[in-house]
Design a protein around this motif. Structure first.
Motif, PDB file in Angstrom:
ATOM      1  N   LYS A  96       7.484 -19.453 -23.166  1.00 49.10           N
ATOM      2  CA  LYS A  96       7.501 -20.710 -22.574  1.00 49.10           C
ATOM      3  C   LYS A  96       6.817 -21.531 -21.455  1.00 49.10           C
ATOM      4  O   LYS A  96       6.688 -20.406 -20.587  1.00 49.10           O
ATOM      5  N   GLU A  97       6.426 -22.579 -21.506  1.00 50.59           N
ATOM      6  CA  GLU A  97       5.337 -23.092 -20.629  1.00 50.59           C
ATOM      7  C   GLU A  97       6.331 -23.453 -19.083  1.00 50.59           C
ATOM      8  O   GLU A  97       7.427 -24.211 -19.585  1.00 50.59           O
ATOM      9  N   GLY A  98       6.095 -22.836 -18.023  1.00 55.46           N
ATOM     10  CA  GLY A  98       6.974 -23.017 -17.032  1.00 55.46           C
ATOM     11  C   GLY A  98       7.866 -21.925 -16.698  1.00 55.46           C
ATOM     12  O   GLY A  98       8.491 -21.907 -15.715  1.00 55.46           O
ATOM     13  N   ALA A  99       7.914 -20.902 -17.548  1.00 54.88           N
ATOM     14  CA  ALA A  99       8.964 -19.776 -17.415  1.00 54.88           C
ATOM     15  C   ALA A  99       8.605 -19.035 -15.987  1.00 54.88           C
ATOM     16  O   ALA A  99       9.271 -18.879 -15.369  1.00 54.88           O
ATOM     17  N   LEU A 103       7.410 -20.372 -13.123  1.00 53.43           N
ATOM     18  CA  LEU A 103       7.952 -21.286 -11.944  1.00 53.43           C
ATOM     19  C   LEU A 103       9.471 -21.004 -11.862  1.00 53.43           C
ATOM     20  O   LEU A 103       9.901 -20.670 -10.739  1.00 53.43           O
ATOM     21  N   HIS A 141       0.222 -22.924 -20.872  1.00 51.52           N
ATOM     22  CA  HIS A 141       0.198 -23.466 -19.597  1.00 51.52           C
ATOM     23  C   HIS A 141      -0.778 -22.710 -18.688  1.00 51.52           C
ATOM     24  O   HIS A 141      -2.037 -23.391 -18.631  1.00 51.52           O
ATOM     25  N   ASN A 146       8.084 -31.724 -24.377  1.00 48.84           N
ATOM     26  CA  ASN A 146       7.359 -30.742 -24.877  1.00 48.84           C
ATOM     27  C   ASN A 146       8.262 -29.642 -25.395  1.00 48.84           C
ATOM     28  O   ASN A 146       8.951 -28.899 -24.654  1.00 48.84           O
ATOM     29  N   PRO A 147       8.113 -29.464 -26.880  1.00 51.47           N
ATOM     30  CA  PRO A 147       8.950 -28.216 -27.328  1.00 51.47           C
ATOM     31  C   PRO A 147       8.726 -26.928 -26.641  1.00 51.47           C
ATOM     32  O   PRO A 147       9.576 -26.087 -26.911  1.00 51.47           O
ATOM     33  N   ARG A 148       7.446 -26.746 -26.030  1.00 49.39           N
ATOM     34  CA  ARG A 148       7.271 -25.532 -25.530  1.00 49.39           C
ATOM     35  C   ARG A 148       7.727 -25.425 -24.174  1.00 49.39           C
ATOM     36  O   ARG A 148       7.237 -24.131 -23.511  1.00 49.39           O
ATOM     37  N   CYS A 149       8.273 -26.315 -23.748  1.00 50.00           N
ATOM     38  CA  CYS A 149       8.507 -26.058 -21.911  1.00 50.00           C
ATOM     39  C   CYS A 149       9.702 -25.182 -21.865  1.00 50.00           C
ATOM     40  O   CYS A 149      10.672 -25.417 -22.718  1.00 50.00           O
ATOM     41  N   VAL A 150       9.695 -24.788 -20.701  1.00 53.84           N
ATOM     42  CA  VAL A 150      10.997 -23.753 -20.626  1.00 53.84           C
ATOM     43  C   VAL A 150      12.155 -24.374 -20.262  1.00 53.84           C
ATOM     44  O   VAL A 150      13.559 -23.896 -20.289  1.00 53.84           O
ATOM     45  N   THR A 204      13.449 -26.395 -22.219  1.00 52.08           N
ATOM     46  CA  THR A 204      14.390 -26.616 -23.652  1.00 52.08           C
ATOM     47  C   THR A 204      15.122 -25.331 -23.874  1.00 52.08           C
ATOM     48  O   THR A 204      15.926 -25.380 -24.865  1.00 52.08           O
ATOM     49  N   THR A 205      14.907 -24.236 -23.226  1.00 48.81           N
ATOM     50  CA  THR A 205      15.578 -23.186 -23.574  1.00 48.81           C
ATOM     51  C   THR A 205      16.594 -22.608 -22.303  1.00 48.81           C
ATOM     52  O   THR A 205      17.535 -21.951 -22.528  1.00 48.81           O
ATOM     53  N   GLU A 206      15.787 -22.816 -21.184  1.00 44.44           N
ATOM     54  CA  GLU A 206      16.549 -21.957 -19.975  1.00 44.44           C
ATOM     55  C   GLU A 206      17.739 -22.824 -19.407  1.00 44.44           C
ATOM     56  O   GLU A 206      17.722 -24.085 -19.382  1.00 44.44           O
ATOM     57  N   ARG A 243       4.511 -35.984 -14.606  1.00 43.00           N
ATOM     58  CA  ARG A 243       4.303 -34.922 -15.238  1.00 43.00           C
ATOM     59  C   ARG A 243       5.421 -33.810 -14.842  1.00 43.00           C
ATOM     60  O   ARG A 243       5.820 -33.835 -13.709  1.00 43.00           O
ATOM     61  N   TYR A 255       7.249 -27.808 -14.444  1.00 44.12           N
ATOM     62  CA  TYR A 255       7.221 -26.709 -15.278  1.00 44.12           C
ATOM     63  C   TYR A 255       5.983 -26.478 -16.040  1.00 44.12           C
ATOM     64  O   TYR A 255       5.342 -25.508 -15.769  1.00 44.12           O
ATOM     65  N   CYS A 256       5.744 -27.466 -16.789  1.00 44.06           N
ATOM     66  CA  CYS A 256       4.650 -27.331 -17.849  1.00 44.06           C
ATOM     67  C   CYS A 256       3.691 -28.358 -17.675  1.00 44.06           C
ATOM     68  O   CYS A 256       2.589 -28.235 -18.448  1.00 44.06           O
ATOM     69  N   ASP A 257       3.748 -29.393 -16.973  1.00 43.45           N
ATOM     70  CA  ASP A 257       2.708 -30.303 -16.629  1.00 43.45           C
ATOM     71  C   ASP A 257       2.498 -31.251 -17.719  1.00 43.45           C
ATOM     72  O   ASP A 257       1.642 -32.167 -17.888  1.00 43.45           O
TER      73      ASP A 257
END
Lengths: 344, 142
Positions: free
Chosen positions: A117-120, A122, A147, B103-107, B109-111, B132, B135-137
């Protein structure tokens, strides 16, 4: 009496490294210098991190990166714990990243995190506090989805520096998947801070460099770029050719992946048009974008890049832990080479 | 239709035409539990058309959340049937828990239990600002 030079990485103690944007150019130069020192003083540094524990938390497979982080700590005299694969972790029971990190922070002195996951990273860095002591536990981003992957960029920089003795006044070609290739974006953004780089962006139309990365080049007063689809036409101009893999996992549509996968294949025939001192880099693993016969060409630098990755991780791990390398003389202010660090 | 003047509350004027309901959503104002009037697609000398929101009994509005979606809006504070103050939205440098990352890959969405955080990248001049995800920009869509 001369005062010892200040170590630009001294202020990194306890800091997480999520993106290279948070490191100054002098800090990056100091890390490069530390890696060079480590390479030539293996015995002297072998107990630098004695008593330390690194946790490698790899929620997705990446054998090379994990082994590199672990070898780096072992070569510094520390020890390693961790897991590889989310199915082995508490995440399979529904645990959040933050909870896992809070737990591991009570065991380990430093954490290397790889997560899809992107941002994990951080999220992890904000949770990484040792509950018993209140100390921050540094988290090093070992790749968060598509990312950031800062230690890969450090390996790239070390390899370019090793080949050319500088990180400026270069023509750098980047070839392949420039849309999803995080290593490409990070390398461009970091080189822009050193300045005087001409980028040649070689990709199919569908995999061009994102606008926000191009904006970064345009914002640099000394960097420039051109975009092309033709590798053969530009290879003779390049000091560095950075090849990338078209990554299947970044595509939602397999047809697109299969269509674009074989667009660029570097072989000896193409390489014959390149300069004799050009360096070929690749973040690895490769699929078929670099023919195996290129491996024996002295311009192939990608396995050297792997070694440099480990050395840079040794420099980074010891720096965030505050463990001084015995006998190391910092670059100090001289680490602030000619650069274009406009964001400082 | 009769829309009476409000006595104590706020008037959000010059809202981009057609976005009044979205503005209420961003301001966390529940139209089912609030005494308010929406005037949509009214004539505007300045913008051609505009929406107007009148809220009775409310004297505070999140000017940063309003700036995110309706930066040209104005907020009139009404007391005793008289406008006593005029406020202008501010373009926020940080946006917390107002918009979500797409963004479906952004953290995010799950954390569980983390804030939705965005930072201003480009104020867009008089156009749409660019934010932006911290977390994922990923560029914010709103």
């Amino acid at each position: 009496m001369n005062q010892p030079s200040a170590d630009a990485t001294a202020s990194m103690v306890g800091d997480s490294v999520i993106t290279l944007d948070t490191l100054s150019v002098p800090q990056i130069n100091e890390l490069l210098n530390k890696a060079r020192y480590i390479e030539s003083h293996r015995r002297q540094v072998a107990r630098t991190c004695e008593g330390r524990v690194l946790a490698t938390l790899f929620y997705e497979p990446s054998t090379r990166t994990r082994l590199s982080f672990e070898t780096a700590m072992l070569r510094l005299g520390g020890q390693v714990i961790g897991f590889a694969g989310a199915q082995l972790a508490s995440v399979s029971k529904g645990e959040s990243i933050a909870d896992t990190i809070k737990t591991v922070s009570t065991y380990a002195d430093c954490i290397a995190l790889r997560h899809p996951k992107e941002g994990a990273a951080l999220v992890a860095s904000r949770a990484a506090v040792n509950a018993a002591t209140g100390d921050r536990v540094p988290v090093i981003n070992a790749g968060d989805g598509g990312h950031m992957h800062p230690t890969q960029t450090l390996a790239d920089l070390a390899t370019i520096d090793q080949r050319f003795g500088r990180l400026t006044n270069l023509t750098v070609g980047l070839c392949g998947d420039l849309t999803f290739g995080r290593t490409v974006h990070s390398l461009i953004e970091t080189l822009c801070r050193f300045g005087n780089i001409r980028f040649v962006l070689i990709s199919p139309e569908e995999l061009r460099t994102p606008r926000y990365v191009v904006n970064r080049i345009e914002a640099s007063p000394t960097c420039s770029y051109e975009e092309t689809t033709d590798l053969a036409a530009v290879i003779g101009q390049l000091d560095v050719l950075y090849m990338t893999r078209v990554q299947k996992e970044r595509f939602f549509n397999e047809d697109d992946y299969l269509r674009l996968r074989d667009t660029y294949i570097l072989d000896e025939a193409k390489l014959s048009h390149a300069r004799p001192d050009m360096a070929v880099l690749h973040p690895l693993p490769r699929v078929n974008e670099i023919a195996v016969d290129v491996d024996d060409d002295p311009r192939a630098a990608y396995f050297q890049q792997v070694r440099n990755g480990m050395l840079m991780r040794m420099a980074l791990e010891s720096s965030v832990l505050g463990d001084e390398l015995p006998g190391y003389e910092p670059l100090g202010d001289d680490g602030n080479d000619d650069h274009d660090d406009t964001e400082e | 239709m009769e829309v009476t003047s409000i006595q104590n509350g706020i008037i959000i004027d010059h809202v981009p035409a057609g976005t009044a309901l979205k503005v209420l959503h961003y301001l966390h104002i529940d139209p089912a539990a609030t005494k308010l009037a929406l005037i949509m697609n009214a004539d505007s000398q300045q913008y051609g058309t505009k929406d107007i929101i009148k809220i009775e009994g409310e004297n505070h509005v999140d000017l940063e959340a309003l700036g995110l979606i309706a930066r040209q809006a104005t907020v009139d504070v009404v007391e005793g049937g008289v406008i006593v103050a005029k406020k202008h939205p501010k373009l926020p440098h940080r946006v917390v828990n107002i918009i979500r990352c797409v963004n479906p890959r952004c953290v995010t969405t799950t954390e569980r239990g983390i804030d939705q955080l965005f930072h201003l990248v480009d104020d867009g001049g008089n156009g749409k600002p660019e934010y932006r995800c911290d977390y994922c920009d990923e560029e914010a869509k709103f």
